[in-house]
Write a protein that holds these residues in place. Structure first.
Motif, PDB file in Angstrom:
ATOM      1  N   GLU A  38       0.818  -1.217   0.000  1.00  0.00           N
ATOM      2  CA  GLU A  38       0.000   0.000   0.000  1.00  0.00           C
ATOM      3  C   GLU A  38       0.850   1.265   0.000  1.00  0.00           C
ATOM      4  O   GLU A  38       0.517   2.246  -0.671  1.00  0.00           O
ATOM      5  CB  GLU A  38      -0.928  -0.001   1.224  1.00  0.00           C
ATOM      6  N   ALA A  39       1.946   1.260   0.726  1.00  0.00           N
ATOM      7  CA  ALA A  39       2.815   2.442   0.782  1.00  0.00           C
ATOM      8  C   ALA A  39       3.385   2.774  -0.598  1.00  0.00           C
ATOM      9  O   ALA A  39       3.485   3.947  -0.966  1.00  0.00           O
ATOM     10  CB  ALA A  39       3.942   2.219   1.782  1.00  0.00           C
ATOM     11  N   ARG A  42       0.674   4.343  -2.671  1.00  0.00           N
ATOM     12  CA  ARG A  42       0.455   5.728  -2.221  1.00  0.00           C
ATOM     13  C   ARG A  42       1.539   6.646  -2.776  1.00  0.00           C
ATOM     14  O   ARG A  42       1.243   7.743  -3.254  1.00  0.00           O
ATOM     15  CB  ARG A  42       0.452   5.771  -0.701  1.00  0.00           C
ATOM     16  N   GLN A  43       2.793   6.211  -2.733  1.00  0.00           N
ATOM     17  CA  GLN A  43       3.889   7.018  -3.269  1.00  0.00           C
ATOM     18  C   GLN A  43       3.736   7.217  -4.777  1.00  0.00           C
ATOM     19  O   GLN A  43       3.983   8.308  -5.291  1.00  0.00           O
ATOM     20  CB  GLN A  43       5.231   6.371  -2.956  1.00  0.00           C
TER      21      GLN A  43
END
Length: 67
Positions: A38-39, A42-43
């Protein structure tokens, strides 16, 4: 307001062309996104937003007012 409609219309054209011309590529891209944490997604999203802002700013500088 006019430039918002213009921007949305252009996004719809590009998105529609991607789905119409390369649906299997879209499926592969979605599968690749599902595999990312998920990170990272998001980035990637933030990078796309910043890139879009830069393009809008550049268009504004080159073409003047959108209104």
């Amino acid at each position: 307001m006019t430039w918002i409609l213009l921007a949305l219309g252009l996004v719809m054209i590009v998105e529609g062309l991607a789905y119409a011309l390369a649906p299997s590529l879209i499926e592969r891209m979605l599968e690749a996104l599902r595999a990312l944490p998920e990170a990272a997604i998001r980035q990637l999203g933030l990078l796309i937003v910043v890139s879009g802002l830069i393009l809008v700013w550049l268009a504004w500088q080159l073409g003047g007012s959108f209104g």
